[in-house]
Write a protein that holds these residues in place. Structure first.
Motif, PDB file in Angstrom:
ATOM      1  N   GLU A 216      -5.593   0.424  -7.325  1.00  0.00           N
ATOM      2  CA  GLU A 216      -4.917   1.689  -7.506  1.00  0.00           C
ATOM      3  C   GLU A 216      -5.904   2.688  -8.112  1.00  0.00           C
ATOM      4  O   GLU A 216      -6.510   2.406  -9.152  1.00  0.00           O
TER       5      GLU A 216
ATOM      6  N   GLN B 222       0.838  -1.189   0.000  1.00  0.00           N
ATOM      7  CA  GLN B 222       0.000   0.000   0.000  1.00  0.00           C
ATOM      8  C   GLN B 222       0.879   1.248   0.000  1.00  0.00           C
ATOM      9  O   GLN B 222       1.904   1.287   0.685  1.00  0.00           O
TER      10      GLN B 222
ATOM     11  N   TYR C  29      -0.346   5.416  -0.428  1.00  0.00           N
ATOM     12  CA  TYR C  29      -1.386   6.361  -0.835  1.00  0.00           C
ATOM     13  C   TYR C  29      -1.328   7.605   0.031  1.00  0.00           C
ATOM     14  O   TYR C  29      -0.640   7.648   1.056  1.00  0.00           O
TER      15      TYR C  29
ATOM     16  N   GLY D  98      -4.016   6.417  -4.583  1.00  0.00           N
ATOM     17  CA  GLY D  98      -2.784   5.645  -4.695  1.00  0.00           C
ATOM     18  C   GLY D  98      -3.089   4.162  -4.732  1.00  0.00           C
ATOM     19  O   GLY D  98      -4.086   3.738  -5.323  1.00  0.00           O
ATOM     20  N   ARG D  99      -2.260   3.358  -4.098  1.00  0.00           N
ATOM     21  CA  ARG D  99      -2.466   1.912  -3.988  1.00  0.00           C
ATOM     22  C   ARG D  99      -2.936   1.583  -2.585  1.00  0.00           C
ATOM     23  O   ARG D  99      -2.276   1.933  -1.605  1.00  0.00           O
TER      24      ARG D  99
END
Length: 384
Positions: free
Chosen positions: A128, A87, A89, A103-104
């Protein structure tokens, strides 16, 4: 609020999980069970300025144990042995009623029946793109998402990344959520469709406690869509209702029904698409039905769980699986039954869990024989 923290804040967390499997799931006579052990390590750090905005970053290393111990080479990038960003983000909450992240990130909606993190998997699922939330008032809230399922780098008439769009309306006082999810794909990346694939899923979810000791969660969803070759439709009903006694014992009923394809309707596929659900939470712990059967599925079951003391708990479930459409010309539609048992121990951030499952297949189910299958696992988890 933004004023609650005058200095930048750094948060750090970690997670390590090791799980051993002993599986005899081939349905072959006198087949040997297969051993496997998998590990997952996550380390995360997040920086916040005045609690808002923030930038979380989580690294993950997932691998089977044993392939490269004591070597000098750094191995990564294969399907079972990966190191990378799980992750990453940004988080921004400009007011008490709203937030935005991009983001992810891992995303789980409702009970994860359609959009899930699949955390049982050694890698887990991430998306994403962007998600947002906004409370309109004390009762009504919105959650939305626009994420990519893949990056195609394509050009021309079929250009465009496969996308997932979602909007959820939560009515807190009524305990009901209405949702709409759309998957669009021009390149066949998501569900193997050719071009101009568009699938719309809409429905309702509800989870509540009622009376003194009753509870339920339930979801109903319908689907419609098409691509250049066929039209799609489907329906899903998922529910769990139970009771919790003063002793802590929980028990109840569960159902998971999805429509299947009618072979007599050319140019139409009526099989429900489970989208990006967390399969291991549903349809039995042995995961025989994570991939949706084209003939649909009816899973009827019983579940129970009991907290033995502050550290120990135990429970299990019974499932009966049948196909919605006939499995063969003789009209058979029974897959079989599965029994799942587990025991859990927790001491602070340390947890241990073990379980045993057994599947008894029907002779005409298509599993190859009625020999049966079994599976044992043991898993430890440490978080900080």
């Amino acid at each position: 609020s933004k004023e609650c923290c005058e200095e930048p804040t750094i948060k750090v967390w970690g997670h390590n999980r090791i799980r051993l499997h002993l599986a005899d799931m081939s349905f072959a006579v006198d087949a040997d069970a297969i051993w496997s052990t998998h590990a997952r390590t996550r380390v995360g750090i997040a920086g916040y300025k005045h609690e808002n905005p923030g930038v979380p970053l989580e690294l993950q290393h997932s691998r089977p144990l044993g392939p490269h111990p004591g070597t000098l080479a750094f191995h990564h990038g294969t399907a079972n042995h990966e190191f990378g960003v799980h992750q990453a983000y940004f988080w921004y909450a400009p007011c008490e009623k709203g937030w935005l992240k991009g983001g992810r990130f891992a995303a789980g909606l409702h009970n994860e029946r359609l959009i899930g993190k699949v955390d049982w998997n050694n890698t887990g699922r991430t998306f994403e793109g962007f998600m947002f939330g906004r409370k309109l008032n004390d009762n009504i809230g919105l959650t939305g998402m626009a994420v990519q399922a893949a990056e195609t780098f394509t050009t021309g008439d079929n250009a465009g990344d496969p996308m997932v769009y979602g909007l959820n309306v939560n009515f807190a006082e009524q305990g009901v959520e209405l949702f709409f999810i759309q998957v669009k794909d021009n390149g066949g990346m998501t569900f193997g469709s050719s071009t101009n694939f568009a699938l719309n899923t809409f429905g309702a979810y509800s989870a509540r406690h009622f009376g003194s000791n009753m509870f339920y969660n339930a979801m109903f969803a319908m689907q419609s869509g098409s691509d250049d070759a066929v039209d799609y439709s489907g329906m899903m009903v998922n529910g769990k209702v139970g009771m919790k006694l003063e002793s802590g014992l929980k028990f109840g009923l569960l159902v998971d029904y999805t429509t299947g394809d009618d072979a007599s309707t050319a140019g139409e596929v009526e099989t429900f698409n489970n989208l990006f659900y967390t399969g291991h939470k549903f349809r039995g712990a042995m995961d025989f039905f994570v991939a949706q059967p084209m003939g649909g599925l009816m899973d009827l079951g019983l579940f129970a769980g009991y907290p033995i003391n502050d550290s120990w708990s135990a429970g299990g479930a019974f499932h009966q699986f049948t196909s919605v459409e006939d499995l063969n010309a003789a009209g058979n539609n029974t897959y079989g039954t599965e029994i799942d048992l587990y025991a859990k121990y927790r001491d602070g951030t340390f947890a241990w869990q073990t379980g045993f499952s057994m599947f008894s297949a029907d002779t005409d189910s298509g599993f190859g024989s009625d020999e049966g299958a079994s599976w044992i696992y043991s898993m430890t988890t440490v978080d900080f």
